[in-house]
Motif scaffolding. Structure first.
Motif, PDB file in Angstrom:
ATOM      1  N   ARG A  74       0.843  -1.376  -0.070  1.00  0.00           N
ATOM      2  CA  ARG A  74      -0.042   0.080  -0.295  1.00  0.00           C
ATOM      3  C   ARG A  74       0.711   1.360   0.336  1.00  0.00           C
ATOM      4  O   ARG A  74       0.175   2.235  -0.722  1.00  0.00           O
ATOM      5  CB  ARG A  74      -1.044   0.291   1.418  1.00  0.00           C
ATOM      6  N   SER A  76       4.072   1.581  -0.609  1.00  0.00           N
ATOM      7  CA  SER A  76       4.729   2.070  -2.196  1.00  0.00           C
ATOM      8  C   SER A  76       3.797   2.158  -3.489  1.00  0.00           C
ATOM      9  O   SER A  76       3.795   3.218  -4.790  1.00  0.00           O
ATOM     10  CB  SER A  76       5.137  -0.130  -2.711  1.00  0.00           C
ATOM     11  N   THR A  77       2.052   1.437  -3.663  1.00  0.00           N
ATOM     12  CA  THR A  77       1.500   2.476  -3.703  1.00  0.00           C
ATOM     13  C   THR A  77       0.715   3.887  -4.271  1.00  0.00           C
ATOM     14  O   THR A  77       0.834   4.466  -5.309  1.00  0.00           O
ATOM     15  CB  THR A  77      -0.387   1.779  -4.162  1.00  0.00           C
ATOM     16  N   ARG A  78       1.122   3.981  -2.789  1.00  0.00           N
ATOM     17  CA  ARG A  78       0.483   6.019  -2.220  1.00  0.00           C
ATOM     18  C   ARG A  78       1.627   6.925  -2.539  1.00  0.00           C
ATOM     19  O   ARG A  78       1.630   7.650  -3.329  1.00  0.00           O
ATOM     20  CB  ARG A  78       0.516   5.478  -0.919  1.00  0.00           C
ATOM     21  N   THR A  79       2.894   6.061  -2.780  1.00  0.00           N
ATOM     22  CA  THR A  79       4.287   6.892  -2.858  1.00  0.00           C
ATOM     23  C   THR A  79       4.342   7.345  -4.828  1.00  0.00           C
ATOM     24  O   THR A  79       4.647   8.165  -5.262  1.00  0.00           O
ATOM     25  CB  THR A  79       6.016   5.761  -2.663  1.00  0.00           C
ATOM     26  N   GLN A  80       4.240   6.268  -5.732  1.00  0.00           N
ATOM     27  CA  GLN A  80       3.743   6.115  -6.778  1.00  0.00           C
ATOM     28  C   GLN A  80       2.802   7.547  -6.684  1.00  0.00           C
ATOM     29  O   GLN A  80       3.126   7.836  -7.696  1.00  0.00           O
ATOM     30  CB  GLN A  80       3.455   4.938  -7.397  1.00  0.00           C
ATOM     31  N   ASP A  81       1.903   7.014  -6.904  1.00  0.00           N
ATOM     32  CA  ASP A  81       0.633   7.752  -6.436  1.00  0.00           C
ATOM     33  C   ASP A  81       1.060   9.475  -6.365  1.00  0.00           C
ATOM     34  O   ASP A  81       0.928  10.874  -7.637  1.00  0.00           O
ATOM     35  CB  ASP A  81      -0.489   7.787  -5.752  1.00  0.00           C
ATOM     36  N   PHE A  82       1.760   9.969  -5.432  1.00  0.00           N
ATOM     37  CA  PHE A  82       2.088  11.216  -5.068  1.00  0.00           C
ATOM     38  C   PHE A  82       2.801  11.440  -5.819  1.00  0.00           C
ATOM     39  O   PHE A  82       3.904  12.227  -6.523  1.00  0.00           O
ATOM     40  CB  PHE A  82       2.050  11.281  -3.804  1.00  0.00           C
ATOM     41  N   GLU A  83       3.993  10.422  -6.845  1.00  0.00           N
ATOM     42  CA  GLU A  83       5.196  11.021  -7.118  1.00  0.00           C
ATOM     43  C   GLU A  83       4.620  10.952  -8.702  1.00  0.00           C
ATOM     44  O   GLU A  83       5.408  12.069  -9.617  1.00  0.00           O
ATOM     45  CB  GLU A  83       5.996   9.649  -7.342  1.00  0.00           C
ATOM     46  N   SER A  84       3.149  11.026  -8.937  1.00  0.00           N
ATOM     47  CA  SER A  84       2.791  11.087 -10.434  1.00  0.00           C
ATOM     48  C   SER A  84       1.828  12.303 -10.117  1.00  0.00           C
ATOM     49  O   SER A  84       2.466  13.342 -10.985  1.00  0.00           O
ATOM     50  CB  SER A  84       2.063  10.708 -10.800  1.00  0.00           C
ATOM     51  N   LYS A  85       1.903  13.051  -9.096  1.00  0.00           N
ATOM     52  CA  LYS A  85       1.199  13.841  -8.531  1.00  0.00           C
ATOM     53  C   LYS A  85       1.708  15.080  -8.614  1.00  0.00           C
ATOM     54  O   LYS A  85       1.798  15.909  -9.326  1.00  0.00           O
ATOM     55  CB  LYS A  85      -0.125  14.179  -7.326  1.00  0.00           C
ATOM     56  N   ARG A  86       3.469  15.157  -7.865  1.00  0.00           N
ATOM     57  CA  ARG A  86       3.986  15.873  -7.604  1.00  0.00           C
ATOM     58  C   ARG A  86       4.337  15.931  -9.290  1.00  0.00           C
ATOM     59  O   ARG A  86       4.627  17.554  -9.814  1.00  0.00           O
ATOM     60  CB  ARG A  86       5.347  15.312  -7.428  1.00  0.00           C
TER      61      ARG A  86
END
Length: 209
Positions: A74, A76-86
């Motif tokens: 979870r 790892s998934t959230r980190t990738q989501d935030f990286e995309s948003k950034r």
């Protein structure tokens, strides 16, 4: 006669003593056997209890490993989501800066005083740079929490998540401040320059026949 009686008594005493001694030894053997049986039973119970404790420990560890893997997935998934948003946010801000710079260049070429707008753009750029830096730190904190999900005290993991939440709240506030700065400073400056250029535009004379 007396000697014969004495001999008989001696034999009887010897028989009694022997019988008593044998009985006492038999009693001691029975007691020792009972003690050995009780000790063996106690050891068996201790071994059984130890086996049960180990089984419960194995189950807890298996559950903890499964939970740990779930949390890591979870995070790892959230980190990738935030990286995309950034990436998306910073790209949008870069496009905004490009448009503002284009307005400055165009109006300056027409003789407008764009100094105030240029200062505003510089301030906006500093805010965006700070936002990008803080966002990177936030993602790093999530990555750190990811490593704490397994093999560390639960308190450390919870504290790491709490710190990340505070950073996320700060990032949201920074986005609000950027939006307000554009609305309250940049856009009014652009509108004022455009109004100024309208006033400076020469009025064409009307030709009549």
């Amino acid at each position: 006669m007396f000697k014969k009686l004495t001999s008989i008594l001696a034999v009887l005493v010897l028989v009694f003593v022997s019988t008593t001694t044998a009985s006492a030894m038999a009693d001691r053997d029975d007691i020792q056997a009972q003690r050995d049986a009780m000790l063996s039973q106690r050891q068996a119970m201790q071994e059984e209890n130890a086996a049960r404790r180990q089984e419960r420990q194995d189950l807890r560890e298996a559950f903890a490993d499964e939970k740990c893997q779930e949390i890591q997935t979870r995070l790892s998934t959230r980190t990738q989501d935030f990286e995309s948003k950034r990436t998306a946010h910073l790209k949008a801000y870069e496009n905004l800066k490009t448009r503002i710079q284009s307005v400055i260049d165009r109006l300056a070429a027409r003789g407008a005083d764009t100094a105030t707008l240029a200062v505003g753009l510089s301030t906006l750029n500093s805010m965006i740079v700070q936002y990008g830096s803080d966002y990177a730190a936030f993602i790093d904190s999530l990555a750190a929490a990811h490593t704490l999900a397994c093999g560390h005290a639960e308190g450390d993991f919870r504290q790491g998540l709490a710190d990340s939440r505070l950073q996320l709240q700060s990032l949201r506030q920074e986005r609000v401040e950027i939006r307000l700065f554009y609305a309250d400073t940049i856009r009014p400056a652009i509108e004022a320059l455009r109004a100024q250029m309208q006033e400076l535009r020469p009025v064409s004379s009307t030709v009549t026949d």
